[in-house]
Design an enzyme around this catalytic site. Structure first.
Site, short mmCIF file in Angstrom:
data_model
loop_
_atom_site.label_atom_id
_atom_site.label_comp_id
_atom_site.label_asym_id
_atom_site.label_seq_id
_atom_site.Cartn_x
_atom_site.Cartn_y
_atom_site.Cartn_z
CG ASP A 211 -31.16 -14.69 -36.72
OD1 ASP A 211 -30.04 -14.98 -37.18
OD2 ASP A 211 -32.22 -14.87 -37.32
CG ASP B 60 -30.33 -13.56 -43.14
OD1 ASP B 60 -30.35 -12.34 -43.37
OD2 ASP B 60 -29.46 -14.33 -43.59
CG ASP C 286 -35.77 -16.93 -37.86
OD1 ASP C 286 -36.07 -17.84 -38.66
OD2 ASP C 286 -34.63 -16.45 -37.78
#
Length: 231
Positions: free
Chosen positions: A10, A12, A187
């Site tokens: 990922d 961001d 996240d």
């Protein structure tokens, strides 16, 4: 660790430190727009309120509950309203200035470059982002992250958001990978971790804030440099 060949990251909140970059941008805009004169006397409270609204709206966007337009229209409008500003006094150029400035910020989580450089020598690295096309491309270019990834998959271009299984299938197919030899690192419990797990792919939860690990999450890291030891 299993004999992985492909690692999907990922962007961001995993590599690109979204909150830190947003905080820098909002501090600049708070002062340039003289928000204190509009009755918003605490920059910290303004940033905290925005962060709550933005995270909530992004969660809805991941799940397809709202559009890009609604997210961008709502996050600052709601923040200003929450802080007592009437709609007629909301600075409507604020969102445009934010999205022009924030993606130019280059704060990454610690050891991002070193970790990716290490992994690149051993694995095929790919990126899957639910971010918007223009901002995601700016972030990758401005931070120099593009050199590490064989493929960059942006949900807005593909037309599918994580956690939909279809975006993981698309990424695996284009990458020439297969599910057993692939792992997702991110996240977001819903978009990255559970999205990958529901697709059948292993996942590692990036948990830099040391939140409590849910029982259905098998593997987590708190720092990117832990990946050097794991892999």
């Amino acid at each position: 660790m299993k004999n992985y060949k492909h690692i999907f990251f990922d962007l961001d909140h995993t590599l690109w430190d979204f909150d830190k970059n947003a905080e820098e941008t909002l501090n600049e805009l708070y002062h340039s727009y003289k928000l204190c004169d509009l009755g918003l006397h605490s920059c910290d409270i303004f940033i905290e309120t925005y962060t709550v609204n933005n995270h909530r709206l992004w969660a809805d966007y991941h799940l397809g509950k709202i559009s890009k337009a609604v997210l961008r229209e709502t996050r600052f409008k709601q923040t200003f309203i929450d802080l007592g500003l009437s709609e007629e006094h909301i600075p409507h150029q604020f969102e445009d200035d934010y999205i022009n400035i924030c993606p130019t910020k280059t704060n990454l989580f610690p050891h991002a470059h070193e970790t990716l450089a290490y992994l690149q020598d051993k694995y095929a690295l790919h990126l899957i982002s639910n971010g918007f096309k223009e901002s995601t491309e700016y972030k990758i270019k401005n931070t120099g992250l593009g050199v590490y990834f064989r493929n960059v998959f942006i949900s807005e271009i593909i037309g599918i958001n994580k956690p939909d299984k279809a975006i993981f299938q698309h990424a695996v197919d284009v990458a020439g990978a297969d599910v057993p030899s692939s792992v997702m690192i991110g996240d977001s419990l819903e978009a990255d971790v559970r999205g990958a797990i529901n697709f059948g792919m292993d996942a590692i939860y990036f948990n830099p804030h040391f939140a409590e690990k849910p029982q259905d999450v098998n593997q987590q890291i708190n720092h990117l440099k832990e990946l050097v030891e794991l892999f």
